[in-house]
Each structure stands twice: as structure tokens, then as C-alpha cells.
Write a protein that holds these residues in place. Structure first.
Motif, PDB file in Angstrom:
ATOM      1  N   TYR A   1     -13.482 -25.914  -6.658  1.00  0.00           N
ATOM      2  CA  TYR A   1     -12.490 -25.590  -5.644  1.00  0.00           C
ATOM      3  C   TYR A   1     -11.591 -24.429  -6.051  1.00  0.00           C
ATOM      4  O   TYR A   1     -11.122 -23.674  -5.205  1.00  0.00           O
ATOM      5  N   VAL A   2     -11.380 -24.234  -7.329  1.00  0.00           N
ATOM      6  CA  VAL A   2     -10.616 -23.083  -7.809  1.00  0.00           C
ATOM      7  C   VAL A   2     -11.383 -21.801  -7.491  1.00  0.00           C
ATOM      8  O   VAL A   2     -10.809 -20.811  -7.018  1.00  0.00           O
ATOM      9  N   GLU A   3     -12.689 -21.818  -7.724  1.00  0.00           N
ATOM     10  CA  GLU A   3     -13.510 -20.650  -7.417  1.00  0.00           C
ATOM     11  C   GLU A   3     -13.503 -20.345  -5.920  1.00  0.00           C
ATOM     12  O   GLU A   3     -13.418 -19.181  -5.509  1.00  0.00           O
ATOM     13  N   VAL A   4     -13.563 -21.394  -5.097  1.00  0.00           N
ATOM     14  CA  VAL A   4     -13.505 -21.208  -3.648  1.00  0.00           C
ATOM     15  C   VAL A   4     -12.185 -20.555  -3.262  1.00  0.00           C
ATOM     16  O   VAL A   4     -12.157 -19.575  -2.518  1.00  0.00           O
ATOM     17  N   TYR A   5     -11.094 -21.076  -3.783  1.00  0.00           N
ATOM     18  CA  TYR A   5      -9.771 -20.526  -3.477  1.00  0.00           C
ATOM     19  C   TYR A   5      -9.672 -19.063  -3.898  1.00  0.00           C
ATOM     20  O   TYR A   5      -9.233 -18.213  -3.120  1.00  0.00           O
ATOM     21  N   GLU A   6     -10.094 -18.767  -5.116  1.00  0.00           N
ATOM     22  CA  GLU A   6     -10.028 -17.386  -5.614  1.00  0.00           C
ATOM     23  C   GLU A   6     -10.896 -16.445  -4.776  1.00  0.00           C
ATOM     24  O   GLU A   6     -10.494 -15.316  -4.483  1.00  0.00           O
ATOM     25  N   THR A   7     -12.054 -16.901  -4.388  1.00  0.00           N
ATOM     26  CA  THR A   7     -12.934 -16.086  -3.560  1.00  0.00           C
ATOM     27  C   THR A   7     -12.290 -15.797  -2.211  1.00  0.00           C
ATOM     28  O   THR A   7     -12.327 -14.666  -1.721  1.00  0.00           O
ATOM     29  N   LEU A   8     -11.671 -16.811  -1.626  1.00  0.00           N
ATOM     30  CA  LEU A   8     -11.018 -16.611  -0.338  1.00  0.00           C
ATOM     31  C   LEU A   8      -9.801 -15.701  -0.443  1.00  0.00           C
ATOM     32  O   LEU A   8      -9.444 -15.018   0.514  1.00  0.00           O
ATOM     33  N   GLN A   9      -9.171 -15.663  -1.605  1.00  0.00           N
ATOM     34  CA  GLN A   9      -7.999 -14.806  -1.798  1.00  0.00           C
ATOM     35  C   GLN A   9      -8.380 -13.360  -2.092  1.00  0.00           C
ATOM     36  O   GLN A   9      -7.645 -12.437  -1.750  1.00  0.00           O
ATOM     37  N   THR A  10      -9.509 -13.146  -2.761  1.00  0.00           N
ATOM     38  CA  THR A  10      -9.816 -11.802  -3.261  1.00  0.00           C
ATOM     39  C   THR A  10     -11.166 -11.255  -2.813  1.00  0.00           C
ATOM     40  O   THR A  10     -11.400 -10.060  -2.950  1.00  0.00           O
ATOM     41  N   GLY A  11     -12.041 -12.067  -2.285  1.00  0.00           N
ATOM     42  CA  GLY A  11     -13.414 -11.640  -2.063  1.00  0.00           C
ATOM     43  C   GLY A  11     -13.800 -11.319  -0.637  1.00  0.00           C
ATOM     44  O   GLY A  11     -14.986 -11.206  -0.337  1.00  0.00           O
ATOM     45  N   LEU A  12     -12.833 -11.148   0.245  1.00  0.00           N
ATOM     46  CA  LEU A  12     -13.178 -10.953   1.645  1.00  0.00           C
ATOM     47  C   LEU A  12     -13.204  -9.486   2.082  1.00  0.00           C
ATOM     48  O   LEU A  12     -13.661  -9.169   3.168  1.00  0.00           O
ATOM     49  N   ASP A  13     -12.748  -8.591   1.232  1.00  0.00           N
ATOM     50  CA  ASP A  13     -12.730  -7.164   1.572  1.00  0.00           C
ATOM     51  C   ASP A  13     -14.123  -6.617   1.865  1.00  0.00           C
ATOM     52  O   ASP A  13     -14.266  -5.655   2.623  1.00  0.00           O
ATOM     53  N   VAL A  14     -15.127  -7.232   1.278  1.00  0.00           N
ATOM     54  CA  VAL A  14     -16.495  -6.747   1.484  1.00  0.00           C
ATOM     55  C   VAL A  14     -16.893  -6.794   2.963  1.00  0.00           C
ATOM     56  O   VAL A  14     -17.661  -5.965   3.423  1.00  0.00           O
ATOM     57  N   TYR A  15     -16.324  -7.714   3.714  1.00  0.00           N
ATOM     58  CA  TYR A  15     -16.686  -7.820   5.129  1.00  0.00           C
ATOM     59  C   TYR A  15     -16.117  -6.648   5.937  1.00  0.00           C
ATOM     60  O   TYR A  15     -16.754  -6.170   6.870  1.00  0.00           O
ATOM     61  N   ASP A  16     -14.929  -6.163   5.555  1.00  0.00           N
ATOM     62  CA  ASP A  16     -14.383  -4.953   6.178  1.00  0.00           C
ATOM     63  C   ASP A  16     -15.266  -3.756   5.846  1.00  0.00           C
ATOM     64  O   ASP A  16     -15.585  -2.941   6.715  1.00  0.00           O
TER      65      ASP A  16
END
Length: 94
Positions: free
Chosen positions: A65-80
Motif C-alpha cells: 500500500y505504500v508503493e500504491v500511495y507513492e505511485t499515485l503521488q508521483t507516477g501520474l505525469d506519464v499520462y499527461d
């Protein structure tokens, strides 16, 4: 190099192949990278994201769940980035 008509047909077929299981989605993203529709970094990040999605969907008992949280905080720029690259491809391929 593919002609414009063949290139469009390949991308149309690609769109048909994408489905929620992730198997075809990874291949679809790789084809977009190979055809230079998206750059290599975006391709690699999206392939990893699809794998991450598969873990969440199918192996939820082992989710970090920590990895999920971190991904949601930092890993979404790729979609832009992906959206901009796809839009650019459509603008230049007309």
C-alpha cells in the motif's frame, strides 16, 4: 517505413486490440513506441504501469500500500506526457 495509409491502419488495429486484461495493452504500448508515436521513456513507464495495474487487479492480497500511495503521488505525469504525444501524432499525421 510504413506508408501513411498502412500506418493509420496499424494504429486503428492497435486501438481494437487494447483491452483491460493488460496483456494486449502492453503490446499496444510497445507498438506505439516502435512506431515513434510515443517516446521510449513514456513507453517503458506505461508498460511498467500496466504491470502494476495487473498486480493491483489480480494479486491484491500482496499489494504494497505504500508503493500504491507513492505511485499515485508521483507516477501520474506519464499520462499527461502520453496524451500530449498522441495529440501531436494526430496533428502531424493528417
Amino acid at each position: 517505413m510504413l506508408g501513411q495509409r498502412e500506418h493509420r491502419e496499424r494504429l486503428r488495429l492497435l486501438a481494437v486490440r487494447i483491452h483491460p486484461t493488460g496483456v494486449a495493452s502492453k503490446e499496444a504500448v510497445r507498438i506505439l513506441g516502435q512506431e515513434k508515436v510515443i517516446d521510449e521513456q513514456t513507453m517503458n513507464t506505461l508498460v511498467a504501469a500496466i504491470g502494476f495495474r495487473n498486480v493491483l487487479a489480480h494479486e491484491y492480497g500482496r499489494v504494497d500500500y505504500v508503493e500504491v500511495y507513492e505511485t499515485l503521488q508521483t507516477g501520474l505525469d506519464v499520462y499527461d506526457s502520453f496524451s500530449r504525444q498522441i495529440a501531436q501524432w494526430f496533428r502531424t499525421e493528417r
